[in-house]
Design an enzyme around this catalytic site. Structure first.
Site, short mmCIF file in Angstrom:
data_model
loop_
_atom_site.label_atom_id
_atom_site.label_comp_id
_atom_site.label_asym_id
_atom_site.label_seq_id
_atom_site.Cartn_x
_atom_site.Cartn_y
_atom_site.Cartn_z
N ARG A 1 45.44 44.76 43.37
CA ARG A 1 44.27 45.45 42.77
C ARG A 1 44.68 46.69 41.99
O ARG A 1 43.99 47.71 42.00
CB ARG A 1 43.22 45.82 43.83
CG ARG A 1 42.67 44.69 44.62
CD ARG A 1 41.96 43.66 43.76
NE ARG A 1 41.82 42.44 44.50
CZ ARG A 1 42.71 41.42 44.44
NH1 ARG A 1 43.73 41.47 43.62
NH2 ARG A 1 42.55 40.35 45.17
N SER B 1 34.62 43.55 47.12
CA SER B 1 35.30 44.29 48.18
C SER B 1 35.12 45.80 47.99
O SER B 1 35.35 46.32 46.90
CB SER B 1 36.80 43.97 48.19
OG SER B 1 36.98 42.63 48.53
N GLU C 1 38.16 50.34 46.82
CA GLU C 1 38.46 49.43 45.70
C GLU C 1 37.36 49.59 44.63
O GLU C 1 37.63 49.54 43.43
CB GLU C 1 38.52 47.97 46.17
CG GLU C 1 38.80 47.01 45.01
CD GLU C 1 39.02 45.56 45.45
OE1 GLU C 1 39.64 45.32 46.50
OE2 GLU C 1 38.54 44.67 44.70
C1 LIG Z 1 30.34 38.74 44.69
C2 LIG Z 1 31.62 39.38 44.23
C3 LIG Z 1 32.84 38.80 44.54
C4 LIG Z 1 34.04 39.37 44.10
N1 LIG Z 1 35.21 38.77 44.45
C5 LIG Z 1 36.38 39.30 44.01
C6 LIG Z 1 37.62 38.68 44.33
O1 LIG Z 1 37.68 37.65 45.00
N2 LIG Z 1 38.76 39.24 43.86
C7 LIG Z 1 38.75 40.38 43.09
O2 LIG Z 1 39.81 40.83 42.67
N3 LIG Z 1 37.57 40.99 42.78
C8 LIG Z 1 36.40 40.48 43.21
N4 LIG Z 1 35.22 41.10 42.91
C9 LIG Z 1 35.24 42.38 42.16
C10 LIG Z 1 35.13 42.25 40.63
O3 LIG Z 1 34.47 41.06 40.27
C11 LIG Z 1 36.50 42.34 39.96
O4 LIG Z 1 37.13 43.56 40.22
C12 LIG Z 1 36.39 42.19 38.44
O5 LIG Z 1 37.68 42.08 37.90
C13 LIG Z 1 35.67 43.36 37.76
O6 LIG Z 1 35.42 42.98 36.42
P1 LIG Z 1 34.20 43.62 35.62
O7 LIG Z 1 34.25 43.11 34.24
O8 LIG Z 1 32.94 43.40 36.37
O9 LIG Z 1 34.61 45.14 35.64
P2 LIG Z 1 33.68 46.39 35.99
O10 LIG Z 1 33.24 46.25 37.42
O11 LIG Z 1 32.62 46.54 34.97
O12 LIG Z 1 34.72 47.57 35.87
C14 LIG Z 1 35.79 47.68 36.79
C15 LIG Z 1 36.84 48.64 36.19
O13 LIG Z 1 37.47 47.99 35.09
C16 LIG Z 1 37.35 48.79 33.91
N5 LIG Z 1 37.22 47.90 32.76
C17 LIG Z 1 36.32 46.91 32.56
N6 LIG Z 1 36.56 46.32 31.37
C18 LIG Z 1 37.62 46.96 30.82
C19 LIG Z 1 38.34 46.84 29.58
N7 LIG Z 1 38.01 45.93 28.66
N8 LIG Z 1 39.38 47.68 29.36
C20 LIG Z 1 39.73 48.63 30.25
N9 LIG Z 1 39.08 48.79 31.44
C21 LIG Z 1 38.04 47.97 31.71
C22 LIG Z 1 36.10 49.65 34.13
O14 LIG Z 1 36.13 50.81 33.34
C23 LIG Z 1 36.24 49.93 35.62
O15 LIG Z 1 37.19 50.97 35.83
C24 LIG Z 1 34.00 40.55 43.34
C25 LIG Z 1 32.77 41.13 43.00
C26 LIG Z 1 31.59 40.56 43.44
C27 LIG Z 1 30.28 41.20 43.08
#
Ligand SMILES: Cc1cc2nc3c(=O)[nH]c(=O)nc-3n(C[C@H](O)[C@H](O)[C@H](O)COP(=O)(O)OP(=O)(O)OC[C@H]3O[C@@H](n4cnc5c(N)ncnc54)[C@H](O)[C@@H]3O)c2cc1C
Length: 301
Positions: free
Chosen positions: A172, A221, A291
């Protein structure tokens, strides 16, 4: 004239926009300005225009974020249309994916084109940019596994291509600089039998339904696992399964998931998280690391 082109290419500019409602938790305040930017030219222009002292928060799908109740006192950027591409360069066995492409769409695309090792994205509700930033993963795979390179843009509007070897990825964690935006990335396309991909997709989907509160307002998480123990086990051991604080709740299904049970605000979620941290520290002398990304200000009372 330049300004005209910039605004024409921006899909949307919103003032005092309820950004918290757009996150998976659905809690938290407004952002002073939301810019949904559809193409690279506009993004470059914006980065050159905005003073470096003005922070810009990049929101992906908001699936790992708590926006605090006082909101984001500045600019939030979301990437739109041109950043959602998923291209398969078959001859070179490469997939080129835009940072706003959704995980579900990537896993579907890979299935349709018999490309393996992206099945795990079926279980993650984010976008590619968020995945790279967080080095998202599950079921033994993570986004950095097949990565070849990615392009980032810094606060001065300079674009840089980074090879996987230029970056550090850990559990992560990625070394993508905090003020840079991931634009897109290239991955190795490993051919795999469609039936095997489909079986894996089903397995992941079934397991998620059984083990995660996917139909609730959650952020995935809450804490990172420690080197010696899973966060969910520690939370279980302090008897916090189902624990409620205001409108926030520890999931009965997966104790490392916090839930907005309907009327939570972001402070409820954060205080419940802090209570978990302090109980785990007291009982086991272990520091749990958040996280979830927490952004914005607390609400003034
Ligand atoms: C039901 C559920 C299940 C999940 N299961 C998992 C799992 O199994 N494994 C896991 O790793 N995660 C999991 N997650 C967490 C999440 O989905 C991941 O961390 C995902 O990668 C976040 O992506 P996002 O686009 O939603 O980012 P956001 O939540 O919108 O942002 C997260 C971070 O990334 C940054 N960011 C977003 N886009 C960019 C970009 N283009 N450039 C630079 N920085 C950026 C944001 O500024 C922020 O700091 C889960 C979440 C939920 C709700």
């Amino acid at each position: 004239m330049l300004i005209y082109h910039f605004f024409k290419d921006l899909v949307d500019i919103k003032i005092n926009y309820e950004i918290g409602k757009k996150t998976w938790f659905g809690t938290g305040g407004k952002t002073k300005i939301l810019l949904v930017i559809n193409n690279l030219k506009s993004l470059k222009f914006l980065l050159k225009l905005v003073p470096k002292s003005q922070p810009i928060f990049l929101l992906g799908a908001g699936s790992n974020v708590i926006v605090r109740d006082g909101g984001i006192n500045g600019i939030t950027v979301k990437l739109g249309k041109d950043f959602k591409k998923i291209d398969y360069i078959k001859g070179r066995k490469i997939i080129d994916i835009g940072s706003a492409a959704k995980d579900l769409d990537i896993s579907r695309f890979c299935y349709e084109n018999s490309i393996g090792n992206f099945e795990f994205l079926r279980g993650i509700p984010g976008t590619l940019g968020g995945n790279i930033k967080m080095n998202a993963g599950c079921f033994g795979s993570s986004i950095s596994d097949e990565l070849i390179s990615c392009r980032i843009i810094d606060r001065k509007g300079n674009i840089k291509k980074l090879l996987k070897e230029d970056l550090r990825f850990d559990y992560r964690f990625s070394s993508i600089p905090g003020d840079s935006i991931v634009l897109d990335a290239k991955f190795k396309a490993v051919t795999k039998n469609k039936r095997i991909i489909q079986q894996m997709l089903k397995k992941i989907s079934d397991e998620r339904i059984l083990s995660q509160p996917i139909n609730s307002r959650t952020g995935g998480s809450t804490f990172k696992n420690t080197p010696t123990e899973s966060a969910w086990k520690l939370i279980d051991k302090i008897n916090f399964r189902g624990k409620v604080l205001g409108g926030a709740k520890v999931s009965d299904l997966h104790t490392n998931f916090l839930i907005n049970s309907g009327n939570a605000n972001s402070l409820d979620l954060e205080l419940l998280g802090e209570e978990i941290k302090s109980k785990v520290k007291k009982k086991y002398n272990i520091n749990l690391d958040w996280e979830l990304i927490r952004v914005g200000q607390f609400k003034k009372i």
